[in-house]
Design an enzyme around this catalytic site. Structure first.
Site, PDB file in Angstrom:
ATOM      1  N   ASP A  78       0.755   4.244  -6.919  1.00  0.00           N
ATOM      2  CA  ASP A  78       1.904   3.924  -7.756  1.00  0.00           C
ATOM      3  C   ASP A  78       2.333   2.465  -7.624  1.00  0.00           C
ATOM      4  O   ASP A  78       2.774   1.854  -8.600  1.00  0.00           O
ATOM      5  CB  ASP A  78       3.071   4.841  -7.397  1.00  0.00           C
ATOM      6  CG  ASP A  78       2.890   6.250  -7.944  1.00  0.00           C
ATOM      7  OD1 ASP A  78       1.933   6.475  -8.694  1.00  0.00           O
ATOM      8  OD2 ASP A  78       3.710   7.125  -7.610  1.00  0.00           O
ATOM      9  N   ARG A  83       2.881  -2.810 -10.287  1.00  0.00           N
ATOM     10  CA  ARG A  83       2.517  -4.230 -10.393  1.00  0.00           C
ATOM     11  C   ARG A  83       1.875  -4.516 -11.739  1.00  0.00           C
ATOM     12  O   ARG A  83       2.151  -5.545 -12.377  1.00  0.00           O
ATOM     13  CB  ARG A  83       1.556  -4.619  -9.258  1.00  0.00           C
ATOM     14  CG  ARG A  83       1.095  -6.077  -9.323  1.00  0.00           C
ATOM     15  CD  ARG A  83       0.477  -6.511  -8.012  1.00  0.00           C
ATOM     16  NE  ARG A  83      -0.825  -5.932  -7.779  1.00  0.00           N
ATOM     17  CZ  ARG A  83      -1.980  -6.510  -8.151  1.00  0.00           C
ATOM     18  NH1 ARG A  83      -1.972  -7.686  -8.789  1.00  0.00           N
ATOM     19  NH2 ARG A  83      -3.127  -5.932  -7.892  1.00  0.00           N
ATOM     20  N   ASP A 183      24.924   3.995   2.394  1.00  0.00           N
ATOM     21  CA  ASP A 183      23.764   3.163   2.700  1.00  0.00           C
ATOM     22  C   ASP A 183      23.248   2.457   1.461  1.00  0.00           C
ATOM     23  O   ASP A 183      22.509   1.477   1.562  1.00  0.00           O
ATOM     24  CB  ASP A 183      22.633   4.010   3.301  1.00  0.00           C
ATOM     25  CG  ASP A 183      22.915   4.430   4.733  1.00  0.00           C
ATOM     26  OD1 ASP A 183      23.869   3.886   5.335  1.00  0.00           O
ATOM     27  OD2 ASP A 183      22.201   5.304   5.255  1.00  0.00           O
ATOM     28  N   THR A 194      10.927  11.226  -9.670  1.00  0.00           N
ATOM     29  CA  THR A 194      10.098  11.826  -8.626  1.00  0.00           C
ATOM     30  C   THR A 194       9.755  10.822  -7.525  1.00  0.00           C
ATOM     31  O   THR A 194       8.916  11.103  -6.673  1.00  0.00           O
ATOM     32  CB  THR A 194       8.790  12.380  -9.226  1.00  0.00           C
ATOM     33  OG1 THR A 194       8.168  11.363 -10.022  1.00  0.00           O
ATOM     34  CG2 THR A 194       9.055  13.595 -10.084  1.00  0.00           C
ATOM     35  N   ALA A 195      10.415   9.668  -7.545  1.00  0.00           N
ATOM     36  CA  ALA A 195      10.169   8.645  -6.531  1.00  0.00           C
ATOM     37  C   ALA A 195      11.361   8.587  -5.567  1.00  0.00           C
ATOM     38  O   ALA A 195      11.719   9.589  -4.960  1.00  0.00           O
ATOM     39  CB  ALA A 195       9.901   7.301  -7.211  1.00  0.00           C
ATOM     40  N   PHE A 198      14.091  11.181  -5.968  1.00  0.00           N
ATOM     41  CA  PHE A 198      13.745  12.510  -5.446  1.00  0.00           C
ATOM     42  C   PHE A 198      13.981  12.571  -3.939  1.00  0.00           C
ATOM     43  O   PHE A 198      14.567  13.521  -3.424  1.00  0.00           O
ATOM     44  CB  PHE A 198      12.287  12.817  -5.783  1.00  0.00           C
ATOM     45  CG  PHE A 198      11.814  14.158  -5.295  1.00  0.00           C
ATOM     46  CD1 PHE A 198      12.083  15.310  -6.012  1.00  0.00           C
ATOM     47  CD2 PHE A 198      11.092  14.268  -4.114  1.00  0.00           C
ATOM     48  CE1 PHE A 198      11.643  16.545  -5.560  1.00  0.00           C
ATOM     49  CE2 PHE A 198      10.653  15.491  -3.659  1.00  0.00           C
ATOM     50  CZ  PHE A 198      10.930  16.639  -4.388  1.00  0.00           C
TER      51      PHE A 198
END
Length: 318
Positions: A78, A83, A183, A194-195, A198
């Site tokens: 990913d 990039r 934080d 989903t990154a 998630f």
């Protein structure tokens, strides 16, 4: 016949031997088909010795402007796909991800199908799917724009010092919602759901749903739950002046900007989506099952006999 001036960008994670070998195969196949293989300047420097026997390759920007790139073939995980999306951002080329990593949520296919994928690229046998992106601005305490960027997955506001909480106030459409210490904050697209979203406890959002997810990270507050707003809304996160420390903005984990006390991060839907090339139509549910290896044994749904869901790693990403 392939037009000799067709330019295909090849983006590879050059620090893994198997990825370098895959890049050699892709470049050779493109040349054999009469297309021009293009590499980003950093990839020319890193892959150069490994592909020297293949002859010269074109360099993105120096030899081929991004507007002339037809498609980007990405070999990696990913991070490499993100990039590539950055490299072609100013053009119209879709990105085709070939997963050379582990989970590879953004990848379209696995490495075993690479040769067929290159053939289909040459034949223009793919469809293009547009994914919503975010437009991100940073304003100083005088309301001047000091930084501007974009994100495909997410924009995160994080504390710069691990010892201190970051005091923020959240705003939606020009109205304050809540303030608390945390934080950080994750503002995500459906693609990025989903990154980091998630991992932070945010919702998984189907790609066909146009929405923005806002998730606090370890917030010290009662009302600090994940939010989902429509794509027409604007979300702002202010780093309050009462902070003892400062913050930092990260977009897709690639682009960052320091956030002093009083800084304001404004996130809205970008007018320019990211274009992904797709070879295999697949239900998003099936992709979740494959990538997360979710247990579905015992399912008795209407298509259970005709379309079983495989739990092994599959060929499609999100």
């Amino acid at each position: 016949m392939t037009h000799p001036e067709r330019s295909i960008l090849v983006v590879a994670h050059a620090h893994r031997d198997e990825t370098v070998d895959a890049a050699r195969r892709v470049i050779a196949a493109l040349r054999e088909a009469g297309a021009r293989a293009v590499l980003a300047p950093e990839d020319v420097a890193e892959l150069g010795p490994s592909i020297a026997d293949l002859g010269e390759v074109a360099t993105l920007g120096a030899d081929v402007p991004v507007e002339e790139v037809e498609l980007a073939i990405v070999l990696g995980g990913d991070g490499t796909i993100l990039r590539a999306a950055e490299l072609v951002r100013e053009g119209t080329a879709p990105v085709l991800g070939i997963n050379m990593g582990h989970v590879g949520f953004l990848a379209e296919i696995e490495r075993d199908d690479m040769d067929d994928a290159v053939r289909r690229v040459i034949d223009r046998d793919y469809r293009v799917e547009e994914r919503m992106a975010l437009h991100v601005r940073v304003k100083d305490d005088a309301d001047h724009v000091v930084y501007e960027t974009w994100a495909l997955n997410e924009a995160t506001v994080e504390k710069a010092s691990r010892e201190r909480l970051l005091e923020v106030v959240i705003e939606v459409d020009g109205r304050p919602l809540s303030s608390f210490g945390c934080d950080g904050m994750v503002v995500s697209t459906p693609t990025g759901s989903t990154a980091y979203n998630f991992s932070a406890g945010g919702p998984v959002i189907w790609p066909t749903v146009e929405a923005i997810s806002v998730v606090p990270l370890s917030a010290h507050a009662l009302f600090a739950k994940p939010l989902v707003v429509g794509p027409e809304h604007t979300v702002a996160i202010e780093v309050l002046r009462r902070n003892q420390g400062t913050g930092v903005l990260w977009c897709d984990g690639r682009r960052s900007h320091d956030l002093p006390r009083g800084a304001r991060v404004v996130v809205r839907r970008s007018d320019r989506p990211v274009r992904l090339a797709r070879l295999h139509p697949a239900a998003f549910t099936d992709r979740l099952v494959r990538k997360f290896r979710l247990p579905v044994e015992g399912w008795r749904g209407p298509s259970a006999l005709t379309a079983p869901v495989r739990t092994a790693p599959g060929e499609s990403g999100l």
